[in-house]
Structures are given as C-alpha cells and as structure tokens.
Design a protein around this motif. Structure first.
Motif, short mmCIF file in Angstrom:
data_model
loop_
_atom_site.label_atom_id
_atom_site.label_comp_id
_atom_site.label_asym_id
_atom_site.label_seq_id
_atom_site.Cartn_x
_atom_site.Cartn_y
_atom_site.Cartn_z
N HIS A 1 -15.51 -10.86 -0.74
CA HIS A 1 -14.22 -10.29 -1.56
C HIS A 1 -12.98 -10.52 -0.68
O HIS A 1 -11.87 -10.21 -1.44
CB HIS A 1 -14.59 -8.89 -2.11
N GLN B 1 -9.39 -6.11 0.63
CA GLN B 1 -10.77 -6.05 -0.10
C GLN B 1 -10.44 -6.09 -1.69
O GLN B 1 -11.32 -6.85 -2.32
CB GLN B 1 -11.63 -4.89 -0.04
N ARG C 1 -9.80 -4.57 -4.19
CA ARG C 1 -10.39 -3.68 -5.21
C ARG C 1 -9.52 -3.13 -6.04
O ARG C 1 -8.18 -2.73 -5.65
CB ARG C 1 -11.14 -2.50 -4.57
#
Length: 167
Positions: free
Chosen positions: A17, A63, A65
């Motif tokens: 990711h 990341q 997210r």
C-alpha cells in the motif's frame, strides 16, 4: 502458522500500500510539505525529536489509509515544531479528506484540529460530552484570535473539570 515480527516486517505484502519512494526517503508529495530535510543515511538516533515525529507522521500518512489514529502526536514537541506539524496535518487533511481520530490532552490542540471533540471520563472511559467545532473557524495563525475559540475552550475545560470531579 505463527510468524515473528521480523518476518512480518520484511514481507513485501506489508508494503503493497506504500507509494513508491527511494529507500529511506518519504514520498516527495509528503516530504516537501512536512519539513523533511534529514539525509537518507540518517539513523533514528541521529534525528532530533521533531524530525522523529515528522518521520512517524509520514509513516502513517504514506500508508494511504482513509482513517488515521494519532495518539498524542505533538505532545513532546517544542511550540514552534508543534505549530508547524499541526498546520502540516491540517493541510494534508484538507488535501486528502482523511478521517482522523486524535487523542490529546491539550484543549487548544483539540479545538484546532477537530470538527468534534469528545470529552471522556476517567476509567472506565465513557463519553461525557461532545463539542462541535465550526469548520468556518480559520485554523491558521490567527486561530486563537477568533472570538468563537475561547468559549469552546472554556466549555471543554468545564466539561473536563466536571468529569474529573465526578471520578
């Protein structure tokens, strides 16, 4: 099948990711605005506390997210570095639209970085109050001068005091 933390850390799947970047460097789109200036050969021990905090935030950000949990991310920083990183986080939040769960004991920081501030009781933790922060409040250098900020801070202080008295 159990694996230890060294095996998990070294698996390529853990990095799937992450945006591509040169090893030891954050992605350019984050590092330009975060104040990253340490050479890639620096080890964690060679970094200042402020630079370590920048690296920690960048590791969270890269990341990609949609939800981030930040637990006292600015607590150990000097005032100037804290202000810089808070403004950087606000800019990244505006740009990427993340949901951020910020844990802090700093009332001003809570109002600056939040849309909603939840006041928790001592253990067992439960929400004592929720205070909504108007998104129209300028979160820049004049944040503390906005006449809507002091009443919010006073309300949060009163709720915290009331919560501690009831403990």
């Amino acid at each position: 099948m159990a694996t230890d933390h060294r095996q998990r850390r070294d698996r390529p799947a853990d990095r799937r990711h992450l945006p591509s970047a040169r090893p030891g460097r954050p992605p350019a789109h984050c590092s330009r605005t975060s104040g990253w200036s340490a050479p890639s050969s620096s080890t964690p021990r060679q970094l200042s506390g402020g630079m370590r905090q920048r690296v920690s935030l960048l590791r969270t950000v890269v990341q990609g997210r949609p939800v981030m949990l930040l637990d006292e991310p600015f607590g150990a920083l000097d005032a100037i570095t804290r202000d810089e990183l808070q403004q950087w986080l606000l800019e990244m939040w505006r740009r990427h639209g993340w949901t951020i769960l910020l844990i802090t004991h700093d009332i001003r920081e809570a109002v600056l970085l939040s849309d909603v501030v939840h006041v928790f009781s001592p253990r067992p933790a439960r929400i004592l109050a929720s205070v909504h922060v108007d998104r129209d409040i300028d979160r820049g250098a004049d944040f503390g001068l906005d006449p809507r900020v002091p009443p919010l801070e006073a309300q949060l202080h009163a709720e915290l005091t009331k919560g501690m008295a009831g403990a």
